[in-house]
Design an enzyme around this catalytic site. Structure first.
Site, PDB file in Angstrom:
ATOM      1  N   CYS A 173      36.506  -2.853  61.531  1.00  0.00           N
ATOM      2  CA  CYS A 173      37.777  -3.550  61.784  1.00  0.00           C
ATOM      3  C   CYS A 173      38.968  -2.614  61.536  1.00  0.00           C
ATOM      4  CB  CYS A 173      37.844  -4.823  60.948  1.00  0.00           C
ATOM      5  SG  CYS A 173      39.117  -5.933  61.545  1.00  0.00           S
ATOM      6  N   TYR A 174      39.763  -2.853  60.501  1.00  0.00           N
ATOM      7  CA  TYR A 174      40.859  -1.913  60.221  1.00  0.00           C
ATOM      8  C   TYR A 174      40.300  -0.500  60.057  1.00  0.00           C
ATOM      9  CZ  TYR A 174      44.984   0.212  58.056  1.00  0.00           C
ATOM     10  OH  TYR A 174      46.059   1.023  57.789  1.00  0.00           O
ATOM     11  N   GLU A 177      29.411  -7.341  57.933  1.00  0.00           N
ATOM     12  CA  GLU A 177      29.073  -7.706  56.549  1.00  0.00           C
ATOM     13  C   GLU A 177      28.970  -9.220  56.335  1.00  0.00           C
ATOM     14  OE1 GLU A 177      31.850  -6.511  57.742  1.00  0.00           O
ATOM     15  OE2 GLU A 177      33.612  -6.858  56.501  1.00  0.00           O
ATOM     16  N   LYS A 184      26.314 -10.561  41.230  1.00  0.00           N
ATOM     17  CA  LYS A 184      25.706 -11.744  40.613  1.00  0.00           C
ATOM     18  C   LYS A 184      24.233 -11.923  41.016  1.00  0.00           C
ATOM     19  CE  LYS A 184      26.857 -15.430  38.161  1.00  0.00           C
ATOM     20  NZ  LYS A 184      27.753 -15.368  36.995  1.00  0.00           N
ATOM     21  N   GLY A 200      40.968  -4.562  56.623  1.00  0.00           N
ATOM     22  CA  GLY A 200      42.168  -4.710  55.807  1.00  0.00           C
ATOM     23  C   GLY A 200      43.211  -5.494  56.570  1.00  0.00           C
ATOM     24  N   HIS A 205      32.939  -7.752  62.151  1.00  0.00           N
ATOM     25  CA  HIS A 205      32.529  -7.637  60.745  1.00  0.00           C
ATOM     26  C   HIS A 205      31.016  -7.786  60.592  1.00  0.00           C
ATOM     27  CE1 HIS A 205      36.464  -7.475  58.763  1.00  0.00           C
ATOM     28  NE2 HIS A 205      36.873  -8.140  59.822  1.00  0.00           N
ATOM     29  N   ASP A 265      25.513 -14.376  32.989  1.00  0.00           N
ATOM     30  CA  ASP A 265      25.838 -12.975  32.714  1.00  0.00           C
ATOM     31  C   ASP A 265      25.565 -12.595  31.259  1.00  0.00           C
ATOM     32  OD1 ASP A 265      26.623 -13.072  35.321  1.00  0.00           O
ATOM     33  OD2 ASP A 265      28.757 -13.231  34.878  1.00  0.00           O
TER      34      ASP A 265
END
Ligand code: XMP
Length: 536
Positions: free
Chosen positions: A90-91, A187, A385, A63, A185, A243
């Site tokens: 992180c945060y 991710e 997606k 964050g 991070h 979609d």
């Protein structure tokens, strides 16, 4: 707030608490790639919510704030008492350290970008993972960092697990309570072992069952839709985009002829697109599709309008108008289905967040009015997606359709600069088709992939300016087309694609030779930011 997947209580899941990082969604994607279901929710969820969600593990995202400021987000105390593993990123690490009695201080410098962390001792989270080795023989990981504060003392019961030259504590863990944290991070793909770290956390440490898989999900979703809808009728606005197409295929599998799709052709589609949509859905899958050619109405409303936002609003409003008229004829319909996907749900769920500044008002079917008096069905609202695409293939849609580049709702309306005219749209469609066909058929030797696959979005833009040219013996004075091709992960930032010069030359020649009315082709070499992907 309700739990999105309350209908699937058997699936084990990970709760991701969002502290406002732009990257939070990526955590959920990585966890789901490990075949474990995860959802993102705001950091300040209630205790009741956490209990009802019943997570197998909790991840605290990064964050933008500093825990040294008193009014910044904190972790609900129940998270640390719930008894499941917790991973702070992180945060999320800083707030874990601060709340459990460690010390967080301002860093000497903001660290942003690549870094190398050394693994300093045994670590349940990082064991066995390695990118390289330090001079003194310790395992190292290449990681991506973005933080200002640093942790100078771990809370009681924790041990530091990793460090960098400027950050003495880049990771920490308390294996007894099963609390883990990293300052970098995992991710992002810039952290090569990141996916393995998250996978290890959810599978090994949390012990979650890896049962998130699209084939199985399709069966569950079909059963759920049948139960929810019974024998009532559904309508869906089919745009031909990924979609709405996958939503249509899923609903059709679940309830067959109880589904009616309305396909509004606004006259601003790509070459042969209407025919392709009808061929795939009506002819091939046997879906009931009402094809409305509304191009006349759209183009007359757009006549003389040059402002991009005004054009978007007109197209959006006219779409609603046309759809509503058609829906009104289907008097038996009780449900309106929409292809809302998970990123839309997360963004609108983020309470307490400042509304993102509107750069362009996106037109989506989401704007359909409540006056239709229909119940809303969003069969893809749990899916990212890439999951929607996978599901589409499982449902039998052609891969070519499912893996298509995104196309904006207002279509060529925002690719014809200034006033939208039918003759401009016709020229643009042909130029665009030449570009796309060439990208599809030109294979890059190094990767073995087509340039269509190697780009995230590519299209032609019509510039309503005339320039002088020469063809044969004659002078020409005709319009310009710009080509745009970008590479991006998330469409928030993008690089212009370094297409081979021969490819560009070939496309330019073909457009100028085959599309009378265009005598000049240029290539857009602007990144986003500062340019946007679309020209309007
Ligand atoms: P920009 O131009 O903002 O585009 O860099 C980012 C992505 O969003 C798409 N886009 C739209 N999609 N309605 C849509 O449904 C719109 O009005 C719209 N404007 C841009 C664009 O194609 C790109 O993928």
């Amino acid at each position: 707030m309700s739990v999105d997947s309350a209908n699937a209580p058997l699936r084990e899941r990970i709760l991701i608490l969002d502290f406002g990082s732009q990257l939070t969604q990526l955590i959920a994607r990585r966890v789901r790639e490990a075949h474990v279901y995860a959802e993102v929710h705001p950091f300040d969820v209630s205790d009741d919510f956490i209990r009802e969600f019943d997570p197998k593990g909790i991840i605290l995202s990064g964050g933008p704030d500093s825990v040294r400021d008193s009014d910044t987000p904190r972790v609900p105390p129940l998270v640390f008492e719930f008894g499941v593993p917790v991973l702070g990123i992180c945060y999320g690490m800083q707030v874990m350290a601060a709340q459990l009695g460690g010390r967080v201080e301002p860093g000497d410098l903001r660290e942003y970008g690549h870094a190398q962390v050394c693994i300093d001792g045994p670590s349940a989270l990082l064991d066995g993972l390695q990118d390289a080795q330090s001079a003194d023989g310790r395992r190292t990981l290449d990681v991506w960092m973005s933080h200002a504060d640093k942790i100078t003392a771990v809370p009681a019961g924790f041990v530091p697990t990793s460090s960098t030259p400027s950050v003495p504590i880049a990771g920490m863990e308390n294996t007894l309570r099963r609390f883990f944290a990293v300052l970098f991070h995992p991710e992002v793909t810039h952290t090569p072992q990141g996916a393995a770290i998250l996978e290890r956390f959810v599978l090994k440490i949390c012990g979650a069952r890896p049962d998130w898989e699209m084939g199985q999900y399709a069966d569950e979703a079909v059963a759920r839709i049948r139960e929810q809808v019974g024998n009532e009728q559904i309508i869906l606005a089919l745009s031909g985009g990924v979609d709405s197409s996958v939503a249509a295929a899923l609903l059709h599998r679940a309830i067959g002829d109880q589904l009616t799709c309305v396909f509004v052709d606004h006259g601003l589609l790509r070459l042969n697109e209407a025919e392709q949509v009808m061929a795939t859905f009506a002819d091939h899958l046997g879906v009931k599709v009402i094809h409305v050619d509304a191009s006349g109405a759209f183009l007359s409303k757009l006549a003389g309008v040059t402002d991009p936002e005004a054009k978007r609003k007109i197209i959006g409003a006219e779409f609603v108008e046309v759809f509503q008229q058609e829906a009104g004829k289907l008097t038996d319909a009780r449900w309106l289905a929409q292809g809302t996907i998970y990123p839309d749900v997360i963004e609108s769920a983020g309470k307490g967040k400042k509304a993102a500044q509107t750069i362009k008002s996106h037109h989506n079917v989401g704007g359909l009015p409540e006056t239709l008096n229909l119940k809303l069905l969003e069969p893809l609202r749990e899916l990212f997606k890439d999951e929607v695409r996978e599901l589409g293939v499982k449902l039998g849609l052609p891969a070519e359709m499912v893996y298509r580049h995104p196309f904006p709702g207002p279509g060529l309306g925002v690719r014809i600069l200034g006033e939208v005219r039918r003759d401009f749209a016709d020229l643009l469609r042909r130029a665009d088709a030449i570009l796309i066909e060439t990208l599809r058929t030109t294979i890059d030797k190094e990767t073995g992939k087509s340039w269509y696959e190697l780009t995230s979005q590519a299209f032609a833009v019509f510039l309503p300016v005339k320039s002088v040219g020469v063809m044969g013996d004659g002078r020409t004075y005709e319009y310009v087309v710009a080509l745009r091709a970008v590479q991006t992960q998330d469409f928030m930032t993008a690089h212009w694609a370094h297409l081979p010069h021969e490819l560009l030359g070939h496309v330019s020649n073909r457009i100028i030779n085959e599309v009378r009315g265009i005598n000049r082709v240029v290539y857009d070499i602007s990144g986003k930011p500062p340019a946007t992907i679309e020209w309007e």
